[in-house]
Structures are given as structure tokens and as C-alpha cells.
Design an enzyme around this catalytic site. Structure first.
Site, PDB file in Angstrom:
ATOM      1  N   ARG A 165      19.313  44.358  98.932  1.00 32.02           N
ATOM      2  CA  ARG A 165      18.622  45.352  99.497  1.00 32.02           C
ATOM      3  C   ARG A 165      19.228  46.627 100.073  1.00 32.02           C
ATOM      4  O   ARG A 165      19.126  47.181 100.685  1.00 32.02           O
ATOM      5  CB  ARG A 165      17.959  44.541 101.013  1.00 32.02           C
ATOM      6  CG  ARG A 165      17.068  43.608 100.827  1.00 32.02           C
ATOM      7  CD  ARG A 165      16.132  43.385 102.123  1.00 32.02           C
ATOM      8  NE  ARG A 165      17.075  43.018 103.175  1.00 32.02           N
ATOM      9  CZ  ARG A 165      16.398  42.812 104.485  1.00 32.02           C
ATOM     10  NH1 ARG A 165      15.373  43.030 104.527  1.00 32.02           N
ATOM     11  NH2 ARG A 165      17.198  42.501 105.425  1.00 32.02           N
ATOM     12  N   ASP A 166      20.630  46.500  99.490  1.00 33.86           N
ATOM     13  CA  ASP A 166      21.613  47.788  99.528  1.00 33.86           C
ATOM     14  C   ASP A 166      22.309  48.148  98.412  1.00 33.86           C
ATOM     15  O   ASP A 166      23.522  48.548  98.701  1.00 33.86           O
ATOM     16  CB  ASP A 166      22.513  47.551 100.873  1.00 33.86           C
ATOM     17  CG  ASP A 166      22.967  48.875 101.510  1.00 33.86           C
ATOM     18  OD1 ASP A 166      22.378  49.996 101.229  1.00 33.86           O
ATOM     19  OD2 ASP A 166      23.878  48.673 102.093  1.00 33.86           O
ATOM     20  N   ILE A 167      21.803  47.906  97.467  1.00 36.45           N
ATOM     21  CA  ILE A 167      22.497  48.525  96.071  1.00 36.45           C
ATOM     22  C   ILE A 167      22.596  49.950  96.109  1.00 36.45           C
ATOM     23  O   ILE A 167      21.492  50.802  96.388  1.00 36.45           O
ATOM     24  CB  ILE A 167      21.449  47.787  94.920  1.00 36.45           C
ATOM     25  CG1 ILE A 167      21.374  46.607  94.810  1.00 36.45           C
ATOM     26  CG2 ILE A 167      22.127  48.611  93.552  1.00 36.45           C
ATOM     27  CD1 ILE A 167      22.953  45.617  94.567  1.00 36.45           C
TER      28      ILE A 167
END
Length: 283
Positions: A46-48
Site C-alpha cells: 500500500r505504499d510502493i
């Protein structure tokens, strides 16, 4: 965590500019392997983004910062919730819709585009416009971009999460990755055929000593009494000690001293002294 001497992908891009296609292909393949590994175990990152992708001394990629990750998401299970970095969010998150692992693939497409061009495909100076473009617009590609690379990015940046997932199912067979040996990528035995200059790092000798100390895997293990504190870690330096509890404050039996109460007389006295200090130098 081991020391990754080349730093994060964002700083490396700022130092090197757009990557050559060989570097983009190699790092994209490692990123794909990393995400497939996570998703096969029910983890959505969820935070690439470039800041959360680190490189070791040999140029191999490692995904970091799992502070926003969710676990046990398998199959068609969907979740909801606003999470991530706005410029690297998938359209379904920005629209507050249920989502699954496809959000990581959209972010990966943005990262690959930035690696290849040095620019964000939707950002044009204002974040608000960029977020609307992520939802509604198609990415604009440079004319000189490799057609196969363009096809990879287009597939990852598809607005439809379902189409994105179908594209990823056969992504390893895409012509862009024809030169990639996926077994070597998974085992980290593939040697990068490129050299990227690491960002400059300012370190004191003491800092470097600590870094080297924390990354020596052959050091003596910590005492058995402290093993339970580091359960699950592959390595823990014996120099890391248990933090002693903070001692309780000593409570005194003496009554607290009350602040001096000002009376009308003291107020007049203070005012007189202030006036006197001002007129005294005039004499």
C-alpha cells in the site's frame, strides 16, 4: 535490518537522472518478483514508491517500510481505507472504493515510469490536478520510449483493477522481459549489467563503526536471557542491551513552595522602582 549502502531509489534517481533501459528492466523485474512474493503471502504493501525501495551494494532491490501494509488478504478479498502516498496511490484508493493487491501494481507502474523518464506521468506542478489525472487521464509517454516498456507501464497503470490483475498474471512472459532469467532474479544471483552512482552519504567514523557493527552477521549471539526480545529476527547484535526501566521519581515529604502572592503594596513598589530606574540616568 541489514545496511543497504546505495540508499533509496529516489536519491539514486536524483543523482543519476532517468535510468538506462537495462537498469529499468532489471529493477522492474526485481520489483515484480518482490510484489508477487508479498501478494502470494497475503500482504498488500500500500505504499510502493521510490522512497521505500532500497538498493544494496551490488545493486539488488529491496522493498522496505511496511508500516501501512495489511496482511491475510487472499483471492478476491477486498479491503478499504485511505493509505499510501497520494502521488503513488491507485485510482480505487483515491475514490475510496474497495481494493485488493492491484493497488500495489498501479504504484509499481508509476515507479517504473519515473525510473525510465525521471518524471511522474500525472504530476504537472499541482497535487490536486495530479490526483484527478490519476483517476481520469491516460499517461503521456515520451516519443523515444521503448514500445515494450510503454506496454508494460500501460498495463500496470490501467484504471481497471481487474484488467490490471489479469495483465500481471502473465507479466513475466512479456517481450520486455525476454532477457530476464526469473530464477536468477528470485535467487538474487543475477548480476546487474549497469552501474548507478549511489547518492553521497555524510557519515562520521563513529557512525560508520556502528553501521558495520550492526551488519556483521558473524558476531557472537546475544545472551540467552535476551533472546526472547529479538524473536523472529535473523540477526541481533550482542551490543544491543535491554533498556533499563526508568526509576520512579523520589517523592518528597516537604510541602511545595507556594509562589509569592503580590499585594497592592508590592505592585506600587515595583512600579516606583521601574520609574526611578528610568529617570535616574537623567540626573
Amino acid at each position: 535490518m541489514e545496511y543497504l549502502s546505495r540508499g533509496d531509489l529516489l536519491d539514486i534517481m536524483l543523482t543519476n537522472g532517468p535510468f538506462p533501459i537495462s537498469a529499468t528492466r532489471f529493477l522492474a523485474a526485481e520489483l515484480i518478483c518482490g510484489l508477487q512474493f508479498l501478494h502470494s503471502r497475503g500482504i498488500i504493501h500500500r505504499d510502493i514508491k521510490p522512497d521505500n525501495i532500497l538498493l544494496d551494494s551490488t545493486g539488488h532491490l529491496k522493498i522496505a517500510d511496511f508500516g501501512l501494509a495489511v496482511m491475510n488478504i487472499f483471492g478476491d478479498t477486498n479491503i478499504s481505507g485511505w493509505a499510501g502516498t497520494r502521488l503513488y496511490m491507485a485510482p480505487e484508493i483515491l475514490q475510496n472504493k474497495p481494493y485488493n493487491t492491484a493497488v500495489d501494481w498501479f504504484s509499481a507502474g508509476l515507479v517504473i515510469y519515473v525510473m525510465a523518464t525521471g518524471k511522474h506521468p500525472f504530476y504537472r506542478g499541482k497535487i490536486g490536478r495530479a490526483l484527478k489525472a490519476i483517476i481520469n487521464d491516460d499517461p503521456v509517454f515520451p516519443n523515444e520510449m521503448d514500445p515494450q516498456l510503454k506496454a508494460i507501464i500501460n498495463g500496470l497503470l490501467d484504471k481497471s483493477a481487474e484488467s490490471r490483475q489479469k495483465f500481471v498474471e502473465n507479466i513475466r512472459d512479456h517481450p520486455f522481459f525476454m532477457e530476464i532469467n526469473w530464477t536468477d532474479i528470485e535467487e538474487a544471483t543475477a548480476c546487474p549489467s549497469f552501474q548507478l552512482t549511489p547518492p553521497p552519504v555524510m557519515m562520521t567514523s563513529d557512525t560508520m563503526k556502528d553501521v558495520l557493527c550492526f551488519t556483521e552477521a558473524n558476531n557472537t549471539p546475544i545472551a540467552e536471557t535476551g533472546q526472547n526480545l529479538f524473536c523472529g529476527f535473523t540477526f541481533a547484535n550482542e551490543g544491543w542491551k535491554v533498556i533499563e526501566s526508568i526509576p520512579k521519581p523520589i517523592i518528597s515529604n516537604r510541602r511545595p513552595v507556594k509562589p509569592h502572592r503580590r499585594t497592592f503594596g508590592t505592585i506600587v513598589k515595583d512600579a516606583f522602582h521601574r520609574i526611578w530606574r528610568r529617570i535616574k540616568p537623567w540626573k
